[in-house]
Design a protein around this motif. Structure first.
Motif, PDB file in Angstrom:
ATOM      1  N   LYS A 251       5.278   6.958   0.370  1.00 49.45           N
ATOM      2  CA  LYS A 251       5.755   5.940   1.306  1.00 49.45           C
ATOM      3  C   LYS A 251       4.903   4.682   1.174  1.00 49.45           C
ATOM      4  N   SER A 252       5.556   3.538   1.320  1.00 49.12           N
ATOM      5  CA  SER A 252       4.865   2.273   1.083  1.00 49.12           C
ATOM      6  C   SER A 252       5.009   1.342   2.277  1.00 49.12           C
ATOM      7  N   TYR A 253       4.148   0.322   2.292  1.00 47.65           N
ATOM      8  CA  TYR A 253       4.182  -0.668   3.369  1.00 47.65           C
ATOM      9  C   TYR A 253       3.764  -2.018   2.798  1.00 47.65           C
ATOM     10  N   LEU A 254       4.592  -3.029   3.050  1.00 46.17           N
ATOM     11  CA  LEU A 254       4.315  -4.388   2.587  1.00 46.17           C
ATOM     12  C   LEU A 254       3.433  -5.100   3.602  1.00 46.17           C
ATOM     13  N   ILE A 255       2.312  -5.639   3.146  1.00 52.29           N
ATOM     14  CA  ILE A 255       1.378  -6.333   4.029  1.00 52.29           C
ATOM     15  C   ILE A 255       1.888  -7.739   4.315  1.00 52.29           C
ATOM     16  N   GLU A 256       2.181  -7.996   5.593  1.00 58.77           N
ATOM     17  CA  GLU A 256       2.617  -9.316   6.054  1.00 58.77           C
ATOM     18  C   GLU A 256       2.121  -9.509   7.482  1.00 58.77           C
ATOM     19  N   ASN A 257       1.803 -10.731   7.838  1.00 53.57           N
ATOM     20  CA  ASN A 257       1.433 -11.063   9.220  1.00 53.57           C
ATOM     21  C   ASN A 257       0.383 -10.093   9.767  1.00 53.57           C
ATOM     22  N   HIS A 258      -0.701  -9.959   9.067  1.00 54.21           N
ATOM     23  CA  HIS A 258      -1.713  -8.961   9.404  1.00 54.21           C
ATOM     24  C   HIS A 258      -3.041  -9.618   9.755  1.00 54.21           C
ATOM     25  N   PRO A 259      -3.876  -8.936  10.545  1.00 51.97           N
ATOM     26  CA  PRO A 259      -5.241  -9.418  10.766  1.00 51.97           C
ATOM     27  C   PRO A 259      -6.099  -9.082   9.553  1.00 51.97           C
ATOM     28  N   GLU A 260      -7.356  -9.471   9.579  1.00 48.43           N
ATOM     29  CA  GLU A 260      -8.252  -9.085   8.488  1.00 48.43           C
ATOM     30  C   GLU A 260      -8.334  -7.564   8.458  1.00 48.43           C
ATOM     31  N   ALA A 261      -8.109  -6.986   7.290  1.00 50.18           N
ATOM     32  CA  ALA A 261      -8.060  -5.528   7.198  1.00 50.18           C
ATOM     33  C   ALA A 261      -8.440  -5.070   5.802  1.00 50.18           C
ATOM     34  N   ILE A 262      -8.974  -3.845   5.739  1.00 50.70           N
ATOM     35  CA  ILE A 262      -9.183  -3.148   4.479  1.00 50.70           C
ATOM     36  C   ILE A 262      -8.364  -1.863   4.543  1.00 50.70           C
ATOM     37  N   PHE A 263      -8.296  -1.120   3.442  1.00 45.64           N
ATOM     38  CA  PHE A 263      -7.441   0.063   3.423  1.00 45.64           C
ATOM     39  C   PHE A 263      -8.235   1.301   3.032  1.00 45.64           C
ATOM     40  N   ALA A 264      -7.808   2.442   3.580  1.00 41.23           N
ATOM     41  CA  ALA A 264      -8.535   3.700   3.427  1.00 41.23           C
ATOM     42  C   ALA A 264      -8.259   4.364   2.083  1.00 41.23           C
ATOM     43  N   SER A 265      -9.070   5.359   1.773  1.00 37.87           N
ATOM     44  CA  SER A 265      -9.057   5.970   0.438  1.00 37.87           C
ATOM     45  C   SER A 265      -7.798   6.764   0.128  1.00 37.87           C
ATOM     46  N   TYR A 266      -7.041   7.180   1.143  1.00 41.19           N
ATOM     47  CA  TYR A 266      -5.809   7.917   0.872  1.00 41.19           C
ATOM     48  C   TYR A 266      -4.620   6.980   0.660  1.00 41.19           C
ATOM     49  N   LEU A 267      -4.918   5.693   0.553  1.00 41.60           N
ATOM     50  CA  LEU A 267      -3.902   4.701   0.221  1.00 41.60           C
ATOM     51  C   LEU A 267      -4.220   4.093  -1.142  1.00 41.60           C
ATOM     52  N   ILE A 268      -3.178   3.646  -1.834  1.00 44.24           N
ATOM     53  CA  ILE A 268      -3.335   2.895  -3.082  1.00 44.24           C
ATOM     54  C   ILE A 268      -2.771   1.503  -2.839  1.00 44.24           C
ATOM     55  N   ARG A 269      -3.540   0.491  -3.229  1.00 40.92           N
ATOM     56  CA  ARG A 269      -3.081  -0.895  -3.075  1.00 40.92           C
ATOM     57  C   ARG A 269      -2.507  -1.391  -4.406  1.00 40.92           C
TER      58      ARG A 269
ATOM     59  N   VAL B  94       0.846  -1.194   0.000  1.00 42.90           N
ATOM     60  CA  VAL B  94       0.000   0.000   0.000  1.00 42.90           C
ATOM     61  C   VAL B  94       0.882   1.245   0.000  1.00 42.90           C
ATOM     62  N   PHE B  95       0.383   2.288  -0.659  1.00 36.74           N
ATOM     63  CA  PHE B  95       1.126   3.537  -0.833  1.00 36.74           C
ATOM     64  C   PHE B  95       0.311   4.711  -0.326  1.00 36.74           C
ATOM     65  N   ALA B  96       0.990   5.637   0.343  1.00 38.55           N
ATOM     66  CA  ALA B  96       0.357   6.907   0.701  1.00 38.55           C
ATOM     67  C   ALA B  96       0.299   7.762  -0.555  1.00 38.55           C
ATOM     68  N   ARG B  97      -0.889   8.206  -0.917  1.00 40.63           N
ATOM     69  CA  ARG B  97      -1.011   8.944  -2.174  1.00 40.63           C
ATOM     70  C   ARG B  97      -1.143  10.449  -1.993  1.00 40.63           C
ATOM     71  N   THR B  98      -1.149  10.928  -0.742  1.00 46.56           N
ATOM     72  CA  THR B  98      -1.272  12.364  -0.535  1.00 46.56           C
ATOM     73  C   THR B  98      -0.666  12.758   0.804  1.00 46.56           C
ATOM     74  N   GLY B  99      -0.376  14.046   0.956  1.00 48.55           N
ATOM     75  CA  GLY B  99       0.136  14.554   2.222  1.00 48.55           C
ATOM     76  C   GLY B  99       1.647  14.479   2.337  1.00 48.55           C
ATOM     77  N   ALA B 100       2.130  14.684   3.562  1.00 45.21           N
ATOM     78  CA  ALA B 100       3.572  14.751   3.812  1.00 45.21           C
ATOM     79  C   ALA B 100       4.281  13.430   3.548  1.00 45.21           C
ATOM     80  N   THR B 101       3.547  12.311   3.641  1.00 46.30           N
ATOM     81  CA  THR B 101       4.171  10.995   3.452  1.00 46.30           C
ATOM     82  C   THR B 101       3.921  10.431   2.057  1.00 46.30           C
ATOM     83  N   THR B 102       3.530  11.275   1.118  1.00 45.80           N
ATOM     84  CA  THR B 102       3.233  10.820  -0.246  1.00 45.80           C
ATOM     85  C   THR B 102       4.352   9.936  -0.797  1.00 45.80           C
TER      86      THR B 102
END
Length: 503
Positions: free
Chosen positions: A341-359, A331-339
């Motif tokens: 920045k990315s994060y690799l999904i591993e070892n996670h609970p059931e989750a969805i992602f918010a609109s300011y992120l791109i998967r 997932v990628f931050a698509r706006t703001g100061a952290t535009t």
């Protein structure tokens, strides 16, 4: 307060400070330096910058060189400074000048001490913007040393703090070296130098170009299967030339790129990721404990997510299915100061992602940890910077992300690179977050320990020849009483009117 050293006395802070309430309108004074709360580093007594008074609209506090500025807004931030220059400041600062009973060098340290910070926090008013008033701050009680001893205490504190600062500066330099080391590892990884020798010893059966052709063929095959399933669901026969509607992913523009390492090739994110998707629009609900977690930009800190702190949200089953995160997604931050920045999904609970992120959902034929490593590299960031839009609120969109070009090694080499980068990342994290973090925490605690000893009279020896603080305080009180008496206006005597005689 008991057990004070010889010559000390207990006082309220307001008895011995000299508060200045000088105010001015910015347009009524000459252009000068301006200090806001944003220009002060919390807990260190350091000024990080300054503005100019002509950029300020409201009234300002006026200060002279050597005055103490105490940030009364959110006192837990511990913003206290002693500027070596004159200027103006936000009225969120209380300004104190040198007094006869308490030298400013010691007043600054007193206002920075953990005991006073705790007192200020407990006596602040306001929920969202807590402030402590000058009146409440003036009621803080502490032990006052004789003035000559105060000077000795300040000298000792400055000496000890200077040594601490040298140690902290050395840690900061080491931390900067770790950042450079990490960047050099990532650069070597995506340029093929990290595995150059390994590559000679382990020639692959499949090159990067072979792998890319296989990824693209698999992608097209999957699209065709999905289209046929749709036709079948509608009980329709596929129309003539239906395969021609397939849209090929964006190919890399290699005109300005160097030749990739042997057996590597260039590819775009669009070619490697069948899914590039914006997130779900909803409001986070921390009270919602059941259902999927709702991952937001702010939940990703220092390349990690504390899933226990990620809130839930109201989401339907269909939306959960659409936005559910899977292991290997990035997932990628698509706006703001952290535009970017990315994060690799591993070892996670059931989750969805918010609109300011791109998967980005990668092909199963690509190693996600290798691609994630590329997304930390300078090569990636230079492309993001070129693709950013907006000034006040920079952002990147899915199209920019799809066009990012990256080197594609054979699969086995991707795994080797990912493992080597992970080992280097672990070294950096252990050194930076554990060792250095502990050292910096210890330095902060030692700073407060020094201040505690100072205000308990245990930092420097007492001198019987020093005038006791109580004697000085009584003299100051007498002088103030005499001054008040001198300034007290004498009542005007009314002329006596002669009594009128009644004839």
């Amino acid at each position: 307060m008991s057990g004070l050293p010889t010559g000390w006395t207990e006082v309220e802070l307001g008895e011995v400070w000299h508060e200045s309430r000088a105010r001015a309108r910015p347009d009524a004074i000459a252009r000068t330096d301006y200090i806001g709360l944003e220009h002060v580093e919390g807990g260190t007594n350091r000024i990080t910058g300054a503005g100019r008074s002509d950029g300020v609209k409201s009234a300002v506090a006026v200060f002279s060189a050597g005055d103490i500025l105490y940030g009364r807004l959110r006192p837990y931030l511990n913003k206290v400074i002693r500027p070596p220059f004159a200027g103006v400041a936000s009225t969120e600062f209380l300004v104190f000048k040198e007094s006869k009973a308490l030298v400013n060098g010691l007043l600054m340290r007193l206002l920075s001490s953990s005991d006073l910070v705790a007192y200020a926090n407990a006596n602040s008013a306001g929920v969202n913007l807590p402030r402590i008033s000058a009146k409440r701050l003036a009621e803080y009680r502490f032990g006052l040393a004789p003035v000559p001893e105060q000077h000795r205490i300040v000298t000792k504190i400055e000496s000890l703090f200077a040594r601490l600062d040298e140690g902290v500066a050395a840690l900061k330099r080491a931390e900067a070296n770790l950042v450079r080391y990490r960047a050099s590892v990532l650069k070597a990884a995506v340029e093929g130098r990290l595995t150059e020798e390994w590559r000679r010893e382990n020639p692959p059966a499949e090159t990067g170009e072979d792998l890319l052709r296989r990824i693209l063929a698999e992608r097209r095959k999957r699209w065709e299967s999905e289209q046929l399933a749709k036709f079948e669901a509608k009980d329709r026969k596929p129309p003539k030339n239906w395969r021609a509607k397939y849209k090929e992913p964006v190919a890399p523009d290699t005109s300005g790129l160097p030749k990739p390492p042997e057996r590597w090739c260039w590819a775009t994110v669009d070619q490697l990721a069948p899914v590039i998707q914006y997130g779900h629009t909803a409001s986070a609900d921390p009270s919602k404990q059941d259902g999927p977690r709702f991952l937001r930009i702010t939940d990703i800190q220092d390349g990690r997510v504390q899933w226990s702190g990620v809130p839930g949200c109201v989401v339907s089953e269909a939306e959960t299915e659409k936005y559910r995160l899977s292991a290997g997604n990035i997932v990628f931050a698509r706006t703001g100061a952290t535009t970017g920045k990315s994060y690799l999904i591993e070892n996670h609970p059931e989750a969805i992602f918010a609109s300011y992120l791109i998967r980005v959902g990668l092909s199963y034929l690509v190693h996600p940890r290798y691609v994630s490593a590329f997304f930390q590299s300078g090569s990636y960031w230079s492309q993001v910077e070129r693709g950013k839009r907006g000034i006040g609120q920079p952002n990147v969109n899915a199209r920019v992300l799809a066009n990012i070009t990256l080197p594609l090694p054979p699969v086995r080499e991707q795994v080797e690179i990912a493992d080597r980068v992970a080992s280097a990342e672990d070294v950096v994290w252990q050194a930076s977050n554990r060792f250095m973090g502990n050292c910096l925490t210890a330095a902060s605690a030692l700073r407060q320990s020094i201040l505690k000893r100072a205000f308990e009279g245990r930092l420097v020896p007492q001198d019987p020849a020093d005038e006791p603080a109580s004697v000085l305080l009584e003299r100051i009180r007498a002088e103030r009483a005499a001054e008040r008496k001198r300034r007290k206006p004498r009542p005007t005597q009314r002329k006596r009117q002669p009594k009128s005689r009644v004839p």
